[in-house]
Design a protein around this motif. Structure first.
Motif, PDB file in Angstrom:
ATOM      1  N   ASN A   2      29.762  30.593  37.634  1.00 41.82           N
ATOM      2  CA  ASN A   2      28.619  31.343  38.119  1.00 41.82           C
ATOM      3  C   ASN A   2      28.085  32.211  36.985  1.00 41.82           C
ATOM      4  O   ASN A   2      28.843  32.904  36.316  1.00 41.82           O
ATOM      5  CB  ASN A   2      29.063  32.201  39.303  1.00 41.82           C
ATOM      6  N   HIS A   3      26.776  32.213  36.795  1.00 45.17           N
ATOM      7  CA  HIS A   3      26.181  32.941  35.679  1.00 45.17           C
ATOM      8  C   HIS A   3      25.530  34.249  36.108  1.00 45.17           C
ATOM      9  O   HIS A   3      24.698  34.770  35.405  1.00 45.17           O
ATOM     10  CB  HIS A   3      25.148  32.058  34.975  1.00 45.17           C
ATOM     11  N   SER A   4      25.875  34.769  37.262  1.00 43.69           N
ATOM     12  CA  SER A   4      25.302  36.021  37.730  1.00 43.69           C
ATOM     13  C   SER A   4      26.347  37.122  37.685  1.00 43.69           C
ATOM     14  O   SER A   4      27.482  36.938  38.115  1.00 43.69           O
ATOM     15  CB  SER A   4      24.788  35.857  39.163  1.00 43.69           C
ATOM     16  N   ILE A   5      25.986  38.267  37.167  1.00 43.56           N
ATOM     17  CA  ILE A   5      26.912  39.395  37.097  1.00 43.56           C
ATOM     18  C   ILE A   5      27.104  40.012  38.476  1.00 43.56           C
ATOM     19  O   ILE A   5      28.120  40.642  38.753  1.00 43.56           O
ATOM     20  CB  ILE A   5      26.423  40.437  36.058  1.00 43.56           C
ATOM     21  N   TYR A   6      26.122  39.838  39.361  1.00 44.43           N
ATOM     22  CA  TYR A   6      26.226  40.422  40.698  1.00 44.43           C
ATOM     23  C   TYR A   6      27.316  39.765  41.534  1.00 44.43           C
ATOM     24  O   TYR A   6      27.970  40.415  42.336  1.00 44.43           O
ATOM     25  CB  TYR A   6      24.886  40.313  41.431  1.00 44.43           C
ATOM     26  N   SER A   7      27.507  38.480  41.380  1.00 47.43           N
ATOM     27  CA  SER A   7      28.499  37.788  42.198  1.00 47.43           C
ATOM     28  C   SER A   7      29.803  37.536  41.437  1.00 47.43           C
ATOM     29  O   SER A   7      30.641  36.779  41.907  1.00 47.43           O
ATOM     30  CB  SER A   7      27.923  36.464  42.703  1.00 47.43           C
ATOM     31  N   ALA A   8      29.983  38.166  40.288  1.00 50.09           N
ATOM     32  CA  ALA A   8      31.209  37.988  39.513  1.00 50.09           C
ATOM     33  C   ALA A   8      32.351  38.738  40.198  1.00 50.09           C
ATOM     34  O   ALA A   8      32.145  39.699  40.944  1.00 50.09           O
ATOM     35  CB  ALA A   8      31.017  38.514  38.106  1.00 50.09           C
ATOM     36  N   HIS A  13      34.168  41.986  35.882  1.00 54.20           N
ATOM     37  CA  HIS A  13      33.568  43.299  35.694  1.00 54.20           C
ATOM     38  C   HIS A  13      34.460  44.182  34.825  1.00 54.20           C
ATOM     39  O   HIS A  13      33.977  44.912  33.965  1.00 54.20           O
ATOM     40  CB  HIS A  13      33.324  43.981  37.046  1.00 54.20           C
ATOM     41  N   LEU A  14      35.756  44.113  35.028  1.00 52.78           N
ATOM     42  CA  LEU A  14      36.693  44.897  34.235  1.00 52.78           C
ATOM     43  C   LEU A  14      36.659  44.478  32.767  1.00 52.78           C
ATOM     44  O   LEU A  14      36.699  45.326  31.874  1.00 52.78           O
ATOM     45  CB  LEU A  14      38.106  44.755  34.797  1.00 52.78           C
ATOM     46  N   LYS A  15      36.552  43.194  32.512  1.00 43.27           N
ATOM     47  CA  LYS A  15      36.465  42.708  31.137  1.00 43.27           C
ATOM     48  C   LYS A  15      35.190  43.194  30.452  1.00 43.27           C
ATOM     49  O   LYS A  15      35.207  43.597  29.283  1.00 43.27           O
ATOM     50  CB  LYS A  15      36.513  41.181  31.109  1.00 43.27           C
ATOM     51  N   VAL A  16      34.074  43.173  31.176  1.00 44.32           N
ATOM     52  CA  VAL A  16      32.805  43.624  30.603  1.00 44.32           C
ATOM     53  C   VAL A  16      32.872  45.104  30.274  1.00 44.32           C
ATOM     54  O   VAL A  16      32.441  45.545  29.199  1.00 44.32           O
ATOM     55  CB  VAL A  16      31.637  43.322  31.572  1.00 44.32           C
ATOM     56  N   VAL A  17      33.425  45.907  31.175  1.00 41.25           N
ATOM     57  CA  VAL A  17      33.541  47.337  30.935  1.00 41.25           C
ATOM     58  C   VAL A  17      34.482  47.612  29.767  1.00 41.25           C
ATOM     59  O   VAL A  17      34.218  48.476  28.928  1.00 41.25           O
ATOM     60  CB  VAL A  17      34.011  48.054  32.220  1.00 41.25           C
TER      61      VAL A  17
END
Length: 66
Positions: A2-8, A13-17
């Motif tokens: 999935n390429h959406s950050i909203y449904s990740a 999310h923890l990796k991005v932060v």
């Protein structure tokens, strides 16, 4: 995939932060080290500039009618 950050999921999310936090700390550390190494050699002094005579500049070509 999935390429959406909203449904990740939560781990994504923890990796991005975590990546953003590490990048921010690295950028701040680089900026502090670059600034402190260049300031050690240079000293800053204040210069006083005195004002000269006042100058009046006009560029009006309009005629005044009273």
């Amino acid at each position: 995939m999935n390429h959406s950050i909203y449904s990740a999921d939560r781990s994504t999310h923890l990796k991005v932060v975590a990546v953003a936090l590490v990048a921010g700390i690295a950028l701040a550390g680089f900026g502090i080290s670059a600034r402190s190494s260049s300031d050690e050699r240079l000293t800053q002094t204040a210069r006083v500039i005195k004002a000269g005579k006042p100058v009046v500049i006009t560029s009006s070509s309009a005629s005044l009618v009273r």
